[in-house]
Design a protein around this motif. Structure first.
Motif: not given
Length: 120
Positions: A54-70, A101-111
């Motif tokens: 829905d937004n035009d943000d080009e950043a690669s981070g998670p959307r605000e409503d998304f909890d990548a760690i969870k 990655v799971a232990e350090s809670k450092s999940f990324q899109k490409d994990t």
């Protein structure tokens, strides 16, 4: 290739039936779950077509409503952990990488990308 096959409903159904015959339905479930996980990040460059954000943000981070760690932890526990009920067949190096990655809670899109490549 596989991306083309899985991008159509009939191709996906054929592949699911193949996996069921090979007793490897966890692989297609993992494939789909990882694509769903990756679709929740802002920049969309996944194998399967996904709806635009829905937004035009080009950043690669998670959307605000998304909890990548969870969600990453759920994928790890469901498919990768040695105690996973739907464990996929990964080499020790890949399994240990995702575990760290799971232990350090450092999940990324490409994990999960290399694990996804390894199972197919």
């Amino acid at each position: 290739g596989l991306c083309v096959l899985l991008s159509s409903p009939s191709g996906m159904e054929a592949f699911i039936q193949h996996c069921a015959r090979e007793f490897s339905t966890e692989n297609i479930q993992f494939w789909n779950a990882v694509n769903e996980y990756k679709s929740k990040f802002k920049d969309e460059e996944n194998c399967l077509p996904l709806p635009p954000l829905d937004n035009d943000d080009e950043a690669s981070g998670p959307r605000e409503d998304f909890d990548a760690i969870k969600e990453g932890t759920q994928l790890y526990k469901r498919f990768v952990a040695v105690t996973a009920e739907e464990q996929i067949n990964l080499n020790a190096k890949q399994r240990n990488f995702i575990k760290s990655v799971a232990e350090s809670k450092s999940f990324q899109k490409d994990t999960f990308d290399d694990a996804q490549k390894e199972i197919f």
